[in-house]
Write an enzyme that holds these catalytic residues in place. Structure first.
Site, mmCIF file in Angstrom:
data_model
loop_
_atom_site.group_PDB
_atom_site.id
_atom_site.type_symbol
_atom_site.label_atom_id
_atom_site.label_comp_id
_atom_site.label_asym_id
_atom_site.label_seq_id
_atom_site.Cartn_x
_atom_site.Cartn_y
_atom_site.Cartn_z
ATOM 1 N N LYS A 1 -4.940 -1.176 -7.976
ATOM 2 C CA LYS A 1 -6.204 -1.033 -7.250
ATOM 3 C C LYS A 1 -7.369 -0.764 -8.210
ATOM 4 O O LYS A 1 -8.523 -1.094 -7.901
ATOM 5 C CB LYS A 1 -6.084 0.098 -6.223
ATOM 6 C CG LYS A 1 -5.328 -0.282 -4.965
ATOM 7 C CD LYS A 1 -6.138 -1.237 -4.098
ATOM 8 C CE LYS A 1 -5.569 -1.397 -2.718
ATOM 9 N NZ LYS A 1 -6.416 -2.238 -1.849
ATOM 10 N N SER B 1 0.784 -1.238 0.000
ATOM 11 C CA SER B 1 0.000 0.000 0.000
ATOM 12 C C SER B 1 0.815 1.287 0.000
ATOM 13 O O SER B 1 0.241 2.363 0.111
ATOM 14 C CB SER B 1 -0.931 0.006 1.221
ATOM 15 O OG SER B 1 -0.191 -0.149 2.408
ATOM 16 N N THR C 1 -9.321 2.759 -2.968
ATOM 17 C CA THR C 1 -8.528 3.885 -2.486
ATOM 18 C C THR C 1 -8.797 5.150 -3.272
ATOM 19 O O THR C 1 -9.109 5.099 -4.474
ATOM 20 C CB THR C 1 -7.023 3.548 -2.594
ATOM 21 O OG1 THR C 1 -6.245 4.722 -2.355
ATOM 22 C CG2 THR C 1 -6.664 3.020 -3.979
ATOM 23 N N TYR D 1 0.589 1.385 -7.813
ATOM 24 C CA TYR D 1 -0.352 1.015 -6.753
ATOM 25 C C TYR D 1 -1.779 1.325 -7.167
ATOM 26 O O TYR D 1 -2.684 0.486 -7.062
ATOM 27 C CB TYR D 1 0.004 1.766 -5.467
ATOM 28 C CG TYR D 1 -1.073 1.731 -4.410
ATOM 29 C CD1 TYR D 1 -1.334 0.568 -3.697
ATOM 30 C CD2 TYR D 1 -1.828 2.871 -4.120
ATOM 31 C CE1 TYR D 1 -2.339 0.528 -2.729
ATOM 32 C CE2 TYR D 1 -2.816 2.844 -3.159
ATOM 33 C CZ TYR D 1 -3.067 1.671 -2.462
ATOM 34 O OH TYR D 1 -4.057 1.645 -1.509
#
Length: 383
Positions: free
Chosen positions: A161, A90, A133, A157
């Site tokens: 996601k 993350s 996110t 990232y």
């Protein structure tokens, strides 16, 4: 009957708070943790019970989001009523260094979990929460960001996601799964990882006022983020899975703040005013003044004299090594849907969050100082 929840990423900030929350509601919680030669369960130690005890509330399993057979076995054994997929690589900046692993764990890992539920015939039984996110919005297309705002991810990232988000929607629509996305904006706490920006700041502030550290180096001080408390956000996760119909929700405070202002606020919590001078990588933060009454109450009179001598010193610098190749300049969420459909509202504001984190870290770093004075080795907190 007691409900059973399975939490991936159980040893993380959100996993720890969510485990405690669900156990208090009477759940039996199963958590997946990666194998390590060191104990890495600090955040959930107060919940963990000896495996030899009967009627445990928290049961841990070794596993990894990159191992589909392992995930399938665990889900098949546990047969959970609810799965909270919180596991991820993350750290946005680090994702540029390990993009393939990030895609494997964060993107394909979600597919592995969904496919395991489908193949095991648990589609009607198991509800799935996918931790999405605000980084999905990246180069934001509108302000504030809501559920219908187009995504424009700006990091490996966020791209991973994005796949996880859409594969969750796809399995919901293709197989009738109760699978939902929580598009969570930045949420922090005293349990936040030490390399995440808010925790890096509050730990550094604590070390600086105690004389354990001279200066902290940051990345882009002008980035704006919508920060809330993780304790509030895990309640939203729970509420999302209690709905009759699966859906996707933005979870945010609706207020954005620069990293620079968060640094100022953190120093103010211990009575220190910091002024910034310069631009871009040449910007620095200097100690401007001390409110001695606040300093004494929050830090201690025994540290005051030494800190007085540091007025005018630089305590914040900028290191371009912390800049992202593609930056996300502003994030601010519209939580209207969560308020109206979930009945969710944040309890903590940014000031209360900052107070919680700084107070915790001052106490923690006093322990470190005590050990150092006693001749014991303390950890190196520099990246």
């Amino acid at each position: 009957m007691t409900k059973t929840a399975l939490i991936t990423g159980v040893t993380g900030q959100d996993g720890a708070y969510l485990s405690e929350f669900l156990i208090k509601k009477g759940y039996t919680v199963h958590g997946i943790k990666r194998r390590s030669s060191l104990f890495n369960t600090d955040r959930i130690d107060h919940l963990y019970q000896d495996p030899h005890e009967d009627h445990r509330d928290l049961i841990l399993h070794y596993g990894d989001m990159t191992d589909s057979m392992n995930l399938t076995r665990i889900i098949g054994e546990v047969k959970p009523d609810e799965i909270y997929n919180l596991a991820a690589m993350s750290h946005v900046k680090v994702s540029f260094d390990i993009p393939e692993y990030t895609a494997n764990a964060d993107g394909i890992g979600t597919l592995r979990l969904l496919e395991a539920v489908r193949l095991l015939g648990l589609t009607d039984k198991t509800r799935i929460y996918q931790a999405s996110t605000s980084e999905l919005y990246g180069l934001v297309q509108e302000i504030p960001q809501k559920e219908t705002t187009p995504f424009y991810p700006r990091s490996p990232y966020a791209v991973a996601k994005l796949y996880a988000y859409w594969i969750t929607v796809n399995y919901r629509e293709a197989y009738g799964m109760h699978a939902s996305n929580g598009i969570l904006f930045n949420h922090e706490s005293p349990l936040r990882g030490e390399t995440f920006v808010t925790r890096k700041v509050t730990r550094a502030v604590s070390r600086i006022v105690l004389g354990l550290q001279d200066k902290v180096f940051m990345g882009n001080l002008s980035s704006k983020r919508d920060w809330g408390h993780a304790k509030d956000y895990i309640k939203a996760m729970y509420l999302i899975l209690q709905q009759d119909t699966p859906d996707d929700y933005v979870i945010s405070t609706g207020i954005t703040t620069t990293i620079r202002d968060f640094i100022k606020m953190s120093f103010m919590k211990v009575g220190v005013t910091v002024d910034f001078k310069g631009d871009d990588e040449f910007e620095e933060g200097f100690i401007a003044s001390i409110d001695e009454s606040i300093f004494v109450s929050k830090v201690g009179i025994e540290y005051l004299e030494a800190f007085r001598k540091r007025i005018g010193n630089s305590v914040v610098g900028v290191d371009p090594a912390y800049f992202r190749p593609t930056e996300v300049d502003i994030l601010i969420g519209d939580n209207t849907k969560a308020k109206e459909k979930l009945g969710w509202e944040p309890f903590y504001d940014l000031d209360a969050l900052c107070e919680d984190m700084v107070s915790h870290d001052v106490t923690l770093m006093k322990k470190e100082e005590f050990l150092k004075k006693g001749g014991y080795k303390i950890l190196n907190y520099f990246e």
